[in-house]
Design a protein around this motif. Structure first.
Motif, PDB file in Angstrom:
ATOM      1  N   VAL A   1      10.484  -8.765  -3.191  1.00 33.31           N
ATOM      2  CA  VAL A   1      11.234  -7.850  -4.068  1.00 33.31           C
ATOM      3  C   VAL A   1      10.656  -7.881  -5.483  1.00 33.31           C
ATOM      4  O   VAL A   1      10.420  -6.839  -6.105  1.00 33.31           O
ATOM      5  CB  VAL A   1      12.742  -8.217  -4.083  1.00 33.31           C
ATOM      6  N   ARG A   2      10.378  -9.088  -5.992  1.00 32.53           N
ATOM      7  CA  ARG A   2       9.804  -9.217  -7.340  1.00 32.53           C
ATOM      8  C   ARG A   2       8.460  -8.498  -7.425  1.00 32.53           C
ATOM      9  O   ARG A   2       8.166  -7.806  -8.397  1.00 32.53           O
ATOM     10  CB  ARG A   2       9.632 -10.701  -7.693  1.00 32.53           C
TER      11      ARG A   2
ATOM     12  N   ILE B   1       9.032  -4.704  -7.494  1.00 30.64           N
ATOM     13  CA  ILE B   1       9.584  -4.254  -8.783  1.00 30.64           C
ATOM     14  C   ILE B   1       8.499  -4.226  -9.858  1.00 30.64           C
ATOM     15  O   ILE B   1       8.450  -3.320 -10.683  1.00 30.64           O
ATOM     16  CB  ILE B   1      10.760  -5.166  -9.212  1.00 30.64           C
TER      17      ILE B   1
ATOM     18  N   GLN C   1       3.901   0.995  -5.679  1.00 31.75           N
ATOM     19  CA  GLN C   1       5.309   1.198  -5.335  1.00 31.75           C
ATOM     20  C   GLN C   1       5.458   2.315  -4.305  1.00 31.75           C
ATOM     21  O   GLN C   1       6.276   2.236  -3.409  1.00 31.75           O
ATOM     22  CB  GLN C   1       6.137   1.514  -6.583  1.00 31.75           C
TER      23      GLN C   1
END
Lengths: 138, 67
Positions: free
Chosen positions: A59-60, A63, A70
């Motif tokens: 997730v990090r 982000i 992305q």
């Protein structure tokens, strides 16, 4: 926020997965030998901790990724979620209809299957957008 | 979109990796932009224009063949 470097990310994931393997090899066998319910629950859930950490790292990384990364992650995650959902629904119906006699242990396969589907989908998404096969990028 | 990113980068003597560091994106993203495989967002396009001290319309132009 600075992007997460690929090398650092791969190293962190490898280290955490090594912890997971060590737990499964040395800690998991103790579950069957323990009679206290609380201790048994703790021992049984311990290997889930590294998996949670790996998910947090993923997730990090997403982000902090740049816009093209992305986009590829989103495509890959959407495809992987779709594939795993179809398998889960089909498997669920087969188990309910007693066509497939599977135990709850079949749930273990959801996470590895998600990772596998994500990796394949990411490879194709990256190839489609950048024109390059990037085998070590996801 | 056609763009002059490769031309301007080479004029500065930068590798794709160096440009990627300036823009805080991956080298693969720079490569995709240069090869016309990916059109950057407006913020990234402006970042490129500012970095090379160019007007954005002098760096990017619509690819008539793809219209």
């Amino acid at each position: 926020m600075a992007r997460v470097s690929r090398g650092k990310y791969n190293l962190q994931v490898a280290a955490i997965m090594a912890v997971y393997v060590a737990l499964m090899l040395f800690e998991w066998p103790l579950v069957g030998k323990t009679h206290d319910l609380t201790v048994r629950a703790v021992l049984a859930l311990l290997p889930a901790a590294p998996i949670v950490v790996v998910i947090a790292l993923v997730v990090r990384r997403i982000i902090r990724a740049d816009e093209l990364e992305q986009r590829t992650y989103l495509i890959a995650l959407s495809m992987a979620a779709g594939i795993v959902s179809v398998f889960a629904v089909v498997g669920g119906f087969l188990i309910l209809a007693k066509v497939w006699h599977a135990s709850g242990a079949v749930l273990f396969w959801i996470f590895p299957m998600l990772c596998f589907a994500y990796s394949i989908a990411w490879l194709f998404a990256t190839r489609r957008i950048t024109g390059v096969w990037d085998f070590w990028g996801c | 979109m056609r763009n002059r990113v490769r031309e301007l980068r080479e004029a500065h003597g930068w590798s794709q990796g160096v440009l990627a560091e300036h823009l805080d994106v991956s080298r693969q993203t720079v490569n995709a932009i240069e090869n016309g495989k990916y059109d950057p967002s407006l913020p990234l396009a402006f970042k490129l224009a500012r970095l090379f001290r160019q007007r954005i319309e002098s760096m990017f132009e619509p690819d008539e063949d793809r219209r």
